[in-house]
Motif scaffolding. Structure first.
Motif, short mmCIF file in Angstrom:
data_model
loop_
_atom_site.label_atom_id
_atom_site.label_comp_id
_atom_site.label_asym_id
_atom_site.label_seq_id
_atom_site.Cartn_x
_atom_site.Cartn_y
_atom_site.Cartn_z
N PRO A 163 -4.88 -6.87 -22.11
CA PRO A 163 -4.08 -6.41 -20.97
C PRO A 163 -2.80 -5.73 -21.45
N ASP A 164 -2.12 -5.05 -20.53
CA ASP A 164 -0.87 -4.38 -20.89
C ASP A 164 0.21 -5.37 -21.30
N SER A 166 0.86 -9.45 -22.15
CA SER A 166 0.31 -10.79 -22.40
C SER A 166 1.46 -11.75 -22.64
N SER A 188 2.89 -9.43 -11.68
CA SER A 188 1.87 -9.28 -10.64
C SER A 188 2.27 -8.27 -9.59
N TYR A 193 0.59 -2.21 -14.12
CA TYR A 193 0.20 -2.74 -15.43
C TYR A 193 -0.51 -4.08 -15.29
N SER A 194 -1.56 -4.25 -16.09
CA SER A 194 -2.31 -5.51 -16.08
C SER A 194 -1.56 -6.56 -16.89
N SER A 195 -1.81 -7.82 -16.57
CA SER A 195 -1.09 -8.90 -17.24
C SER A 195 -1.94 -10.15 -17.29
#
Length: 273
Positions: A163-164, A166, A188, A193-195
């Motif tokens: 993920p972008d 962590s 979130s 961006y993913s996390s």
């Protein structure tokens, strides 16, 4: 040669960037391979990405030397940070892609490893430990942000793509749940961006060693996918266009860290403004 740079701050928060250094002493460099000298595994440009931290009153600590000289995020006793995967050593012998870092017969022996620990590893950790204790004694609380980055895909360590963002807290042992929850809310809510929390990287040696919430010292590891701010291929250039997009989210995340630290400090914030 100074092996690290330290700048104190005026908040209870300290930023550590243990893998950003790229200097290799000439005597060690002479023993290394071309693959090693390219330094594909450095956490490049993180000091540039976090350039806003001092303006928020955050102190920072970063090494000058490359992680290939000695890895500051490894246990000098040899214990693996992540026992379930193929770890690199305290003085790494191979790159993340299993490329040899030393010419045949020129890898560091036990005496050389011990020398590097004494000369380079120990001073960094002595400064890190002393500053966290000083912040805790001064403010009643200390918060360590241990900043890292890595290529989005490294099969040696994890399957698929990272993920972008962590976040790692030693599976909930190194920082207060309320702080972690607030940080994850920021990630979130960003919408771009993913996390993940305690995913492939759930806190390395530094985070686990120094994160002691019962003693009012909290530690969080943040691993960024390098593709969100730089080129992952040589010459590993910084990407201002990408970095400009990610910085607002990163700055908000770090600001929340500072806000929480002040809220939980026993010394009034106004005294230091």
């Amino acid at each position: 040669m100074d092996s690290f740079r330290f700048q104190p701050g005026e908040t209870p928060v300290l930023l550590s960037i243990p893998h950003v250094g790229t200097v290799i002493p000439s005597d060690i460099e002479a023993c290394m391979t071309e693959a090693a000298l390219a330094q594909p595994d450095a956490d490049r440009h993180l000091d540039r990405l976090y350039h806003f931290a001092p303006a928020l009153g955050i102190g920072f600590l970063r090494p000058v030397l490359s992680r290939y000289v000695v890895d500051l995020n490894r246990d000098p006793a040899g214990a693996a940070s992540y026992p379930e995967i193929s770890n690199t050593e305290l003085c790494p012998l191979t790159s993340f892609d299993f490329q040899p870092l030393y010419q045949p017969g020129r890898a560091p022996d036990a005496a050389e490893v011990e020398r590097r620990v004494g000369a380079f590893w120990r001073p960094y950790h002595e400064q890190l430990d002393a500053e966290l204790r000083s912040l805790r004694d001064r403010f009643g609380v200390a918060v360590l942000l241990d900043a890292h980055s890595i290529r989005r895909q490294v099969p040696r360590f994890f399957g698929g793509a990272l993920p972008d963002f962590s976040l790692g807290t030693g599976d909930g042992t190194t920082a207060a749940p309320a702080l972690v929850s607030r940080l994850m809310n920021v990630l979130s809510a960003n919408g771009r961006y993913s996390s993940v929390l305690n995913g492939s990287f759930n806190g390395g040696f530094i985070t686990r060693r120094y994160g002691r919430p019962k003693e009012n010292i909290h530690a969080i590891q943040l691993e960024l996918a390098q593709s969100i701010y730089m080129d992952e291929e040589p010459p590993f250039g910084f990407r201002p266009d990408l970095a400009g997009d990610v910085k607002p989210c990163l700055e908000r995340l770090v600001s929340v860290l500072v806000e929480w630290a002040w809220e939980n400090a026993s010394t009034r914030r106004a005294a230091f403004l």
